[in-house]
Each structure stands twice: as structure tokens, then as C-alpha cells.
Design an enzyme around this catalytic site. Structure first.
Site, short mmCIF file in Angstrom:
data_model
loop_
_atom_site.label_atom_id
_atom_site.label_comp_id
_atom_site.label_asym_id
_atom_site.label_seq_id
_atom_site.Cartn_x
_atom_site.Cartn_y
_atom_site.Cartn_z
N TYR A 1 39.35 38.02 48.59
CA TYR A 1 40.27 38.69 47.33
C TYR A 1 41.69 37.79 47.72
O TYR A 1 41.99 37.19 48.60
CB TYR A 1 40.55 40.04 47.62
N CYS A 2 42.19 38.00 46.52
CA CYS A 2 43.70 37.53 46.33
C CYS A 2 44.59 38.43 45.44
O CYS A 2 44.11 39.39 44.93
CB CYS A 2 43.68 35.89 46.02
N THR A 3 45.52 38.04 45.23
CA THR A 3 46.62 38.90 44.34
C THR A 3 46.12 39.07 42.79
O THR A 3 45.85 40.25 42.51
CB THR A 3 47.99 38.33 44.01
#
Length: 255
Positions: free
Chosen positions: A178-180
Site C-alpha cells: 500500500y501507499c498514500t
């Protein structure tokens, strides 16, 4: 707080050569930003576009219509509200990549890896899943998902080195990342597939979409979410947070 500014983020991977000349697109986008009073940054590259912008709520719909014509795309954006604009400039930049990995990636290999926010908890609750935070160390420090691994990178392009040193397709058969806002995973999920990792999952829309869609009492997110604007961090409700600025990007600025 009087929520009067709408902050939007969006990106797309597409062949921009089919849309037109990047320099001409850049000038058209800059004119659109000024015309509609929208501030922030749009990044253009041969591989697509990426944007973090803010404007008065009543001005955003017309702005979106304008740039959809310019970019020949349907814009799907994530949105939050704030009492002040976190951006000060109308910027459009042309870069080699819309998110810098410095590795060749076939984006099409990411097909089938997306997980909707409502299903994310089930994926990361599997004890056989290795949860990889693809963000930088200073972002991780403000908050992360339970049991997520911090690769301790200072920039996205260092992540392939972490994978080469720490992960093995033969033993790490399930990778959730995941990331922002989702853009880094759009590149890194297919990159991992190209290395032979069997099952790769990416959080569609990133942390921001998860916080927007999943009720607070059901969230497995801990802490606050770092963002690359003057708000610095966001809470579970996508309000401005109070966490420290580990990035030092705003060390001379007050909240």
C-alpha cells in the site's frame, strides 16, 4: 472548521504521445489552473499524469471538465476538504516518470492485483501475507497498517534494492502493499510480478481511499497518514492531523 477548499488527487498511466505534445499539454493545463483558480502540481510524463490540487469547491467541477478534455481522460479523483489551501502555486512539470522508480515496468502486469478498501482488512489479516509499506521511512513513522514492514527507504527508487536484499519469491508467496494514494503501488505491484512473486495485492486508491471508505471502528490503520502538502498529516477522518513532521519538509513552518 469551515470546509471551503476541496483538495483532489488523481493519476493515470496512459500513452501521452497519443494525447499530444507534452509541452503543449503543459501550457493548456497551466492556463486551466489559472482560469479556475486551482493551485497545486500536475506532473506529466510519457507514461501518464499525476496531480495534487486544491480549489474552491464550486470551481472544481468545471475545472475537471476542462482538464478531462485536455488530457483526453475521465478523471477519477480522491477528495478531502480543508479550511485553507495547502498549495500556493499553479505548477505543471514534465518529468521522465510520474512517480520515480527508475526501473522498467509493464503496468499491464498489475491486472488482477487490486484490492478494494472494503476487502483490505481480510487480505492483511491473513498470517501468510507479507505486508509491505511502499512509502518512505518518514511517512511510515506517522502511521501504518498493523504488522506492516517498514523498508526504511528515503525515496521510492530505493525500494527495488530492499526487495532484492530481503524478499524471495520462493518464500514470500503473498505480498500485500500500500501507499498514500495508490500510484506507487500501480508501479510496484507489476514490478513485483515481473520478479516472480506469485500473489501480489495492492490497496486500490491507497490509504486515503481506505480511510474514506472504511468506517473508523473497522479500520486497521494506526496513527496518522503523511501527505505531501501543508497539512502534513491526516487523521482517520481525513481531517488535518497533529503528528510531527519526520520528513523535515516543513521544519521552518508552523502549523
Amino acid at each position: 472548521m469551515s470546509d471551503i477548499f476541496q483538495i483532489i488527487t488523481f493519476y493515470a498511466f496512459k500513452d501521452m504521445a497519443a494525447v499530444g505534445n507534452l509541452n503543449e499539454i503543459k501550457e493548456s493545463l497551466k492556463a486551466a489552473l489559472r482560469e479556475h483558480g486551482v493551485f497545486g502540481t500536475i506532473i506529466l510524463a510519457d507514461e501518464g499524469f499525476n496531480a495534487s490540487l486544491c480549489g474552491a469547491r464550486q470551481d472544481i467541477p468545471a475545472f475537471i471538465e476542462t482538464i478531462e478534455r485536455i488530457l483526453d481522460s475521465t478523471i477519477e479523483y480522491k477528495s478531502s476538504l480543508h479550511s485553507e489551501s495547502p498549495f500556493r502555486k499553479h505548477e505543471v512539470k514534465i518529468k521522465p516518470e510520474i512517480v520515480t522508480l527508475k526501473q522498467p515496468v509493464d503496468i499491464s502486469m498489475g491486472a488482477g492485483t487490486h484490492v478494494e478498501p472494503k476487502d483490505w482488512n481480510d487480505v492483511i489479516s491473513d498470517p501468510d501475507v507479507y505486508i509491505l509499506d511502499t512509502r518512505n521511512d518518514y511517512e511510515y513513522k506517522n502511521g501504518s497498517f498493523k504488522s506492516a514492514v517498514n523498508p526504511e527507504t528515503t525515496k521510492f527508487s530505493e525500494l527495488p534494492d530492499f526487495v532484492a536484499e530481503k524478499l524471495d519469491p520462493k518464500t514470500h508467496t503473498k505480498i500485500a502493499m500500500y501507499c498514500t494514494g495508490g500510484i506507487r503501488c500501480e508501479k510496484f505491484a507489476p514490478y513485483m510480478k515481473s520478479l516472480g512473486f506469485a500473489e501480489v495485492f495492492q490497496l486500490q486508491g491507497g490509504i486515503l481511499k481506505y480511510l474514506e471508505d472504511v468506517p473508523k471502528e473497522e479500520q486497521l490503520w494506526e496513527g496518522e497518514c503523511f501527505v505531501f502538502d501543508e497539512r502534513r498529516t491526516l487523521t482517520h477522518q481525513l481531517d488535518q492531523g497533529t503528528g510531527p513532521d519526520y520528513s523535515q519538509r516543513h521544519k521552518n513552518k508552523k502549523r
